[in-house]
Design a protein around this motif. Structure first.
Motif, PDB file in Angstrom:
ATOM      1  N   PRO A 394     -14.282  24.388   7.459  1.00 54.76           N
ATOM      2  CA  PRO A 394     -14.400  23.242   6.544  1.00 54.76           C
ATOM      3  C   PRO A 394     -13.523  22.074   6.953  1.00 54.76           C
ATOM      4  O   PRO A 394     -13.745  20.956   6.520  1.00 54.76           O
ATOM      5  CB  PRO A 394     -13.983  23.796   5.179  1.00 54.76           C
ATOM      6  N   LEU A 399     -19.127  20.380   4.994  1.00 53.84           N
ATOM      7  CA  LEU A 399     -20.019  21.350   4.357  1.00 53.84           C
ATOM      8  C   LEU A 399     -21.180  20.616   3.683  1.00 53.84           C
ATOM      9  O   LEU A 399     -21.078  19.445   3.332  1.00 53.84           O
ATOM     10  CB  LEU A 399     -19.254  22.170   3.313  1.00 53.84           C
ATOM     11  N   TYR A 404     -21.578  24.271  -1.108  1.00 54.58           N
ATOM     12  CA  TYR A 404     -20.705  24.104  -2.276  1.00 54.58           C
ATOM     13  C   TYR A 404     -21.331  24.778  -3.497  1.00 54.58           C
ATOM     14  O   TYR A 404     -20.655  25.427  -4.287  1.00 54.58           O
ATOM     15  CB  TYR A 404     -20.500  22.616  -2.588  1.00 54.58           C
ATOM     16  N   PHE A 407     -20.597  28.362  -3.495  1.00 62.83           N
ATOM     17  CA  PHE A 407     -19.221  28.640  -3.963  1.00 62.83           C
ATOM     18  C   PHE A 407     -19.199  28.610  -5.490  1.00 62.83           C
ATOM     19  O   PHE A 407     -18.602  29.461  -6.141  1.00 62.83           O
ATOM     20  CB  PHE A 407     -18.224  27.550  -3.529  1.00 62.83           C
ATOM     21  N   TYR A 414     -12.980  30.348 -10.140  1.00 66.89           N
ATOM     22  CA  TYR A 414     -12.608  29.163 -10.928  1.00 66.89           C
ATOM     23  C   TYR A 414     -11.885  29.570 -12.213  1.00 66.89           C
ATOM     24  O   TYR A 414     -10.962  28.878 -12.656  1.00 66.89           O
ATOM     25  CB  TYR A 414     -13.853  28.315 -11.213  1.00 66.89           C
ATOM     26  N   GLY A 454      -9.051  18.527  -1.377  1.00 71.31           N
ATOM     27  CA  GLY A 454     -10.197  19.306  -0.868  1.00 71.31           C
ATOM     28  C   GLY A 454     -11.046  19.684  -2.070  1.00 71.31           C
ATOM     29  O   GLY A 454     -11.307  20.854  -2.336  1.00 71.31           O
ATOM     30  N   ALA A 455     -11.490  18.634  -2.800  1.00 67.62           N
ATOM     31  CA  ALA A 455     -12.116  18.879  -4.111  1.00 67.62           C
ATOM     32  C   ALA A 455     -13.565  19.322  -3.995  1.00 67.62           C
ATOM     33  O   ALA A 455     -14.141  19.809  -4.965  1.00 67.62           O
ATOM     34  CB  ALA A 455     -12.024  17.608  -4.962  1.00 67.62           C
ATOM     35  N   GLY A 456     -14.210  19.156  -2.829  1.00 68.21           N
ATOM     36  CA  GLY A 456     -15.613  19.555  -2.679  1.00 68.21           C
ATOM     37  C   GLY A 456     -16.476  18.748  -3.633  1.00 68.21           C
ATOM     38  O   GLY A 456     -16.418  17.522  -3.656  1.00 68.21           O
ATOM     39  N   PRO A 459     -15.560  21.274  -8.815  1.00 65.84           N
ATOM     40  CA  PRO A 459     -15.410  22.298  -9.865  1.00 65.84           C
ATOM     41  C   PRO A 459     -13.949  22.548 -10.253  1.00 65.84           C
ATOM     42  O   PRO A 459     -13.667  22.808 -11.434  1.00 65.84           O
ATOM     43  CB  PRO A 459     -16.034  23.547  -9.241  1.00 65.84           C
ATOM     44  N   LEU A 460     -13.030  22.438  -9.291  1.00 65.62           N
ATOM     45  CA  LEU A 460     -11.624  22.684  -9.648  1.00 65.62           C
ATOM     46  C   LEU A 460     -11.063  21.527 -10.469  1.00 65.62           C
ATOM     47  O   LEU A 460     -10.171  21.718 -11.307  1.00 65.62           O
ATOM     48  CB  LEU A 460     -10.776  22.900  -8.389  1.00 65.62           C
ATOM     49  N   THR A 507     -10.167  10.879   1.702  1.00 66.09           N
ATOM     50  CA  THR A 507      -9.117  10.932   2.728  1.00 66.09           C
ATOM     51  C   THR A 507      -8.898  12.354   3.212  1.00 66.09           C
ATOM     52  O   THR A 507      -9.178  13.312   2.493  1.00 66.09           O
ATOM     53  CB  THR A 507      -7.777  10.399   2.168  1.00 66.09           C
ATOM     54  N   ARG A 510      -3.904  15.146   4.777  1.00 60.37           N
ATOM     55  CA  ARG A 510      -2.693  15.011   5.590  1.00 60.37           C
ATOM     56  C   ARG A 510      -2.317  13.538   5.797  1.00 60.37           C
ATOM     57  O   ARG A 510      -1.210  13.231   6.182  1.00 60.37           O
ATOM     58  CB  ARG A 510      -2.910  15.706   6.942  1.00 60.37           C
ATOM     59  N   CYS A 547      -3.102  22.330   6.558  1.00 58.09           N
ATOM     60  CA  CYS A 547      -3.460  21.231   5.651  1.00 58.09           C
ATOM     61  C   CYS A 547      -2.357  21.010   4.615  1.00 58.09           C
ATOM     62  O   CYS A 547      -1.985  19.878   4.312  1.00 58.09           O
ATOM     63  CB  CYS A 547      -4.774  21.532   4.944  1.00 58.09           C
TER      64      CYS A 547
HETATM   65  C1  SAM Z   1     -13.453  25.839   0.513  1.00 63.86           C
HETATM   66  S1  SAM Z   1     -13.907  24.243   0.089  1.00 63.86           S
HETATM   67  C2  SAM Z   1     -13.492  24.215  -1.620  1.00 63.86           C
HETATM   68  C3  SAM Z   1     -14.181  23.144  -2.367  1.00 63.86           C
HETATM   69  C4  SAM Z   1     -13.905  23.132  -3.874  1.00 63.86           C
HETATM   70  N1  SAM Z   1     -12.519  22.933  -4.154  1.00 63.86           N
HETATM   71  C5  SAM Z   1     -14.420  24.386  -4.532  1.00 63.86           C
HETATM   72  O1  SAM Z   1     -13.616  25.236  -4.879  1.00 63.86           O
HETATM   73  O2  SAM Z   1     -15.633  24.510  -4.716  1.00 63.86           O
HETATM   74  C6  SAM Z   1     -12.623  23.298   0.828  1.00 63.86           C
HETATM   75  C7  SAM Z   1     -12.826  21.821   0.704  1.00 63.86           C
HETATM   76  O3  SAM Z   1     -11.677  21.200   1.256  1.00 63.86           O
HETATM   77  C8  SAM Z   1     -12.078  20.096   2.050  1.00 63.86           C
HETATM   78  N2  SAM Z   1     -11.015  19.904   3.042  1.00 63.86           N
HETATM   79  C9  SAM Z   1     -10.637  20.757   3.992  1.00 63.86           C
HETATM   80  N3  SAM Z   1      -9.610  20.259   4.687  1.00 63.86           N
HETATM   81  C10 SAM Z   1      -9.333  19.065   4.155  1.00 63.86           C
HETATM   82  C11 SAM Z   1      -8.375  18.074   4.438  1.00 63.86           C
HETATM   83  N4  SAM Z   1      -7.514  18.208   5.436  1.00 63.86           N
HETATM   84  N5  SAM Z   1      -8.352  16.982   3.669  1.00 63.86           N
HETATM   85  C12 SAM Z   1      -9.234  16.823   2.662  1.00 63.86           C
HETATM   86  N6  SAM Z   1     -10.177  17.725   2.364  1.00 63.86           N
HETATM   87  C13 SAM Z   1     -10.224  18.834   3.080  1.00 63.86           C
HETATM   88  C14 SAM Z   1     -13.400  20.506   2.642  1.00 63.86           C
HETATM   89  O4  SAM Z   1     -14.177  19.394   3.018  1.00 63.86           O
HETATM   90  C15 SAM Z   1     -13.998  21.245   1.454  1.00 63.86           C
HETATM   91  O5  SAM Z   1     -14.664  20.357   0.613  1.00 63.86           O
END
Ligand code: SAM
Length: 790
Positions: A394, A399, A404, A407, A414, A454-456, A459-460, A507, A510, A547
């Protein structure tokens, strides 16, 4: 209970495994005629076995053997050969001439595919008599090629009758030869679960027919203690010689007395095509009907949960040869006499319908008693059994919405996150901790700064907002996402679902500058509660540590600011998983050079944990841990001094070739010792993770956790399906003797730009109270070529 649960049209229909049940007669020498075949099917069976050759062929082979001995004797006498000359192995042996139509009643027909071919049980491939073993091999080859020609889809070969090294090696080699001559046919070895007396094939072999009476060898065999894993060992030799061919299966003879569960589990992992049940394993109930013990029923229930559940065949339970000889022909069935038609009408049955077989009737009853499939056994989840998936990336990949959505289909993850955030917020209030929104201008501001990084699709975020409502906590909410497509979705969610209460930022976490105060956008402050879900099946394998390293500088200083998750641990256990090994071997053979170097995500199912839990050595052992936020980060110190954009460079080469060592604190190594009581084979390491999302500071409160460890998941996060285990394969299966120790070394490696794993397994055997010897080792495996990019 109404019978609706058995009606597929009904709403309360409960789906459960269905059985495919066949019939095998160990005294059958002829293929069933059309009419006989219909008769057996009408008795309720789904398939039937057939011999490939008949009595005529058997007699011909026996005569060949006898006449060859006679001729040789005569020939030796005529020439006055000495004993040494007679035993010259270069003397010509017997040649079984090709089959004729007198040797078989098995021919290509409209139903040949529905017949399971059973090769002659009277041959002895293991014989120490070179003439008998040679004849046996020739017979097997003739039969297999002929059955293959006729269109047989499956051919069962009776397994070796003993587990001696020499005999089994001969047997295995003969089977390997067969696998080369068949094209579309499955070869199935009929093996006993263990050598229970009376369980073996009853038919006399060429060896027993010609053996001198009162054979001392036979007597010795009868008095020998049963080696429970002996038959499994023989099977393991056969399939290893056949290089785990995916068309090689087992038909497993179920014994009268079931062995310890270790052995039952060992066979569960093997490619089971059939379970074979003889009449002897049934007991009569009070009414005189055949039944199976509770343990047998439990075994069937367990084995039937496999995605490709084995078929069952019942041996010698009838209809027998006499019944079949008296069976009406196909013409009579299709066009019954007037009197039979009348009688059938009276008895409310089809004309010439045979009586229901009592043993079959009982197995059908067992089928109806199977527990319905649970939510965890939905067709979608079942289809994932032992199916290899490349792990997600990811961080370097974006993704898709459907991923998503998948998940989001698992509420357990959740729910646990919401519980963790709720607990953290409640404690914040209880302990009256300061908030990062309280600045010089508004020192009493009580709003908590929360961020989901990494909010996708959000849902969180929804769960954090809900936790705030539940605890009556005022918050300033941030959602960060680097996937630009998911960012669009988040913006829409904010408008539609969250009432624009969330600041959404596209963003990489990091690179984020940090949260700006709601009251004064010029002021950048800290995050009180940082929520992330960047966990992979092995915890850290989707680069959560890297991360979080990049964003942790925005977390409020200790002791207040928190990361959810707070920590996570990776765990390992060696496993036997022949089916996956066969799958990987096939991939490697078709050009996937990295098949055995990839840590695969897989819903491990047909497998056996080979290590036992003993004092000091658990079955599942922790490899390492990551805790957040990290107390001291060299990269942060460097950035504070020189600025974030500056490349961090150490003097010298750093830890890895070409690296400067900024990520070395995320490297890990473990060395674990697993104890194996019984002998077996290891095909790789199963990996799992656990995570403490939040550990309350108030004493006596349980931490909120998630776990995919088989012995913890039910307690910590029951029914959670968001993660399947990870599997680190071994290129060469590693065999180990009983009372062995498996030593596992694993590394999490990094060169500052990517992360990968390396692993090796070594086997040791105890040879004295204080002495161990090494009995084998895998090669060093590495996923460096498939590393996760940081
Ligand atoms: C496993 S998914 C979880 C998504 C969501 N939080 C969920 O639980 O359904 C991880 C998410 O983190 C994002 N992600 C991973 N590394 C990241 C980074 N360095 N900065 C921002 N987003 C990041 C990915 O694009 C992805 O949307």
């Amino acid at each position: 209970m109404s019978s609706d649960h058995l009606n597929p049209e009904s709403d309360s229909f409960e789906s459960r495994p269905s059985f495919c049940i066949g019939q095998h007669d160990s005294n059958r020498f002829e293929t069933l005629t059309d009419g006989q075949y219909s008769y057996v099917l009408n008795s309720g069976f789904n398939f039937v076995t057939t011999p490939i050759t008949n009595q005529h062929f058997f007699n011909r082979v026996v005569d060949l053997y006898k006449s060859h001995l006679q001729e040789r004797e005569q020939w030796a006498q005529e020439r006055g050969l000495t004993a040494a000359q007679r035993s010259n192995p270069s003397l010509p042996g017997p040649v079984v001439s090709t089959l004729t139509n007198k040797d078989t009643s098995y021919f290509p027909s409209s139903y040949v595919g529905a017949l399971v071919a059973y090769s002659s049980p009277w041959i002895d491939l293991c014989s120490s008599d070179p003439l008998i073993s040679s004849i046996s091999r020739q017979v097997l080859n003739l039969e297999i090629t002929y059955a293959n020609f006729c269109g047989a889809r499956s051919i069962i070969i009776p397994g070796p009758r003993e587990d001696s090294g020499r005999g089994v090696a001969q047997y295995a080699r003969a089977v390997q030869e067969c696998m080369e001559v068949t094209t579309q046919t499955n070869i199935i070895i009929h093996m006993p679960m263990y050598r229970e007396p009376g369980l073996e094939e009853k038919v006399e072999t060429l060896s027993s027919l010609f053996r001198e009476a009162n054979d001392a060898e036979a007597e010795e065999k009868a008095t020998k203690e049963i080696d429970l894993f002996g038959a499994w060992d023989s099977w393991h030799t056969i399939r290893s010689v056949c290089t785990y061919n995916t068309m090689l299966f087992v038909a497993l003879r179920i014994p009268r007395r079931l062995p310890e569960t270790d052995l039952q589990e060992r066979w569960f992992a093997e490619p089971l095509h059939y379970l074979s049940l003889t009449k002897d394993i049934f007991q009569d109930n009070r009414a005189g009907h055949p039944t199976l013990s509770r343990n047998h029923q439990a075994l069937i229930t367990r084995y039937m949960r496999l995605k490709n559940s084995p078929w069952l065949f019942l041996t010698d339970v009838g209809p027998d040869t006499q019944n079949l000889n008296e069976a009406p022909g196909k013409m009579a069935i299709d066009f019954p006499s007037l009197s039979e038609a009348k009688q059938a009408l009276k008895e409310n049955r089809k004309p010439h319908m045979p009586p229901q077989n009592a043993y079959l009737g009982y197995i059908k009853y067992v089928e109806r008693q199977q527990p319905p499939y649970s939510a965890m056994e939905s067709p979608a989840l079942t289809s994932f059994q032992d199916w290899l998936q490349s792990p997600l990336q990811p961080l370097s990949d974006n993704l898709e919405s459907a991923t998503y959505e998948m998940f989001e289909g698992d509420p357990v993850k959740y729910d646990q996150y919401e519980a963790a955030v709720t607990e953290a917020m409640a404690e914040w209030k209880l302990l009256n901790k300061p908030t990062s929104s309280a600045t010089a201008e508004a020192p009493n501001c009580r709003e908590l700064i929360c961020a989901v990084a990494g909010a996708g699709r959000g849902p969180l975020v929804t769960r954090v907002l809900r936790a705030a409502e539940r605890t009556g906590t005022a918050i300033q909410m941030w959602a960060l996402e680097k996937n630009q497509n998911a960012y669009v979705y988040l913006l829409r969610q904010n408008e539609r679902e969250w009432g624009n209460r969330v600041t959404v930022v596209k963003t990489d976490m990091r690179e984020w500058e940090g949260p700006r105060l709601a009251a004064n956008k010029d002021v950048i402050t800290k995050v009180d509660i940082l929520v992330t879900e960047l966990l992979g099946s092995f915890g850290d394998n989707e680069l959560s540590p890297e991360c979080l390293d990049g964003i942790q500088r925005h977390i409020a200083p200790r002791p207040h600011g928190i990361s959810i998750p707070q920590s996570y641990t990776a765990h390992l256990s060696p496993i036997s998983t022949p089916r996956i090994h066969a799958d990987l071997s096939a991939r490697a053979a078709s050009g996937d050079a990295n098949a055995f170097e990839t840590p695969w995500v897989v819903r491990l199912f047909a497998m056996d944990f080979v290590a036992q839990k003993v004092p000091g050595h658990a079955r599942f052992q922790q490899a390492w841990e990551f805790v957040h936020p990290v107390e001291v980060s060299r990269a942060d110190d460097f950035a504070a001094e020189h600025g974030r954009a500056k490349k961090y460079c150490t003097v010298g080469g750093g830890a890895m070739t070409g690296s400067s060592g900024t990520n070395d604190h995320n490297a890990r190594h473990c060395h674990l010792t697993f104890v194996c009581r019984t002998r077996g084979v290891v095909h790789g390491l199963a990996g799992f993770f656990e995570s403490v999302l939040y550990a309350p500071q108030v004493q006596g409160k349980e931490p909120v956790e998630i776990s995919i460890l088989p012995d913890q998941i039910d307690r910590k996060s029951k029914d959670m399906i968001s993660w399947f285990p990870i599997f680190f394969p071994l290129k060469q299966p590693l065999y180990f003797p009983q009372d062995a120790e498996l030593e596992v070394s694993m590394w999490r490696q990094t060169d500052d730009t990517k992360v990968w794993y390396e692993w090796i397994v070594e086997a040791y055997a105890w040879v004295g109270p204080n002495a161990r010897i090494k009995v084998g080792a895998s090669e060093m495996h590495s996923s460096r070529k498939l590393a996760c990019l940081m």
